[in-house]
Design a protein around this motif. Sequence first.
Motif, PDB file in Angstrom:
ATOM      1  N   UNK B  38      44.785  50.763  45.582  1.00  0.00           N
ATOM      2  CA  UNK B  38      44.300  50.517  44.224  1.00  0.00           C
ATOM      3  C   UNK B  38      42.935  49.858  44.289  1.00  0.00           C
ATOM      4  N   UNK B  39      41.885  50.585  43.964  1.00  0.00           N
ATOM      5  CA  UNK B  39      40.543  50.004  44.091  1.00  0.00           C
ATOM      6  C   UNK B  39      40.275  48.936  43.030  1.00  0.00           C
ATOM      7  N   UNK B  40      39.262  48.107  43.299  1.00  0.00           N
ATOM      8  CA  UNK B  40      38.874  47.086  42.321  1.00  0.00           C
ATOM      9  C   UNK B  40      38.207  47.780  41.130  1.00  0.00           C
ATOM     10  N   UNK B  43      34.760  49.056  41.962  1.00  0.00           N
ATOM     11  CA  UNK B  43      34.740  50.321  42.702  1.00  0.00           C
ATOM     12  C   UNK B  43      35.121  51.496  41.800  1.00  0.00           C
TER      13      UNK B  43
END
Lengths: 165, 66
Positions: B38-40, B43
């Motif tokens: 799970x990207x920030x 991102x």
Amino acid sequence: MKESILIKIMRYFFSIRGVLDEHNIREVNKVATSAFMYLWIYTGLANAALLMVSEQYLTHSTLIGFLFVNLIIAFGGVSLYVTRKVSKLKLNYREVSVNEYPKAVHQAVIHGAWFGVIYGMFSYFMLARFDGPFSLFSILATLVVIVIGWTSDTQKEIGHIVKVE
Amino acid sequence: MNRVREFRKNRGLSQFTLAEKIGVARQTINLIENGKYNPSLKLCISLAEELGTDLNTLFWKVDDTQ
């Protein structure tokens, strides 16, 4: 993004060559936290064991031995653990495009040269203590160590460069 | 699953090229596409901007059966 000095040190000592983005930093932090926890548990147990040892055994040589074991565990054990984890996560691999490959190889050669020189200097100072600073053996052995360090590190670095189309 | 792979392919980008453009590792793009990371938010925004779309279209639930 500019990398902090801590990240640069970690990159160098644990051979992290790839991009350190948010995912990889998170993984490195996990490994570092585990390493710290192992070290923390070891320090607690080792010191508790030392406290329980009868005073008659606590000689100078025993304490020096304890110190050596601690140094071996702290530097050797933790470095081995972190290096293995980094390798498992493939953080020591560097992916480059076909155009950038020659530049990456050049950087690997330079890295290998630095590795050889540092390793050689370390060997020289060790040998010079026993054989004298101007001994032919010390100088020749140092040169051999530099060449071996340079070639082996360069070979390892080049092996970790992955060409991506 | 998200629609990063679909949008990337529509724009004719490889995982490596997209990763280079937004400054992450190719493996990270692969993990995002496969729903394993799970990207920030930062991102996600970079990805959406690079793929010329918005966060909702890119990351909102996609029904795989359709």
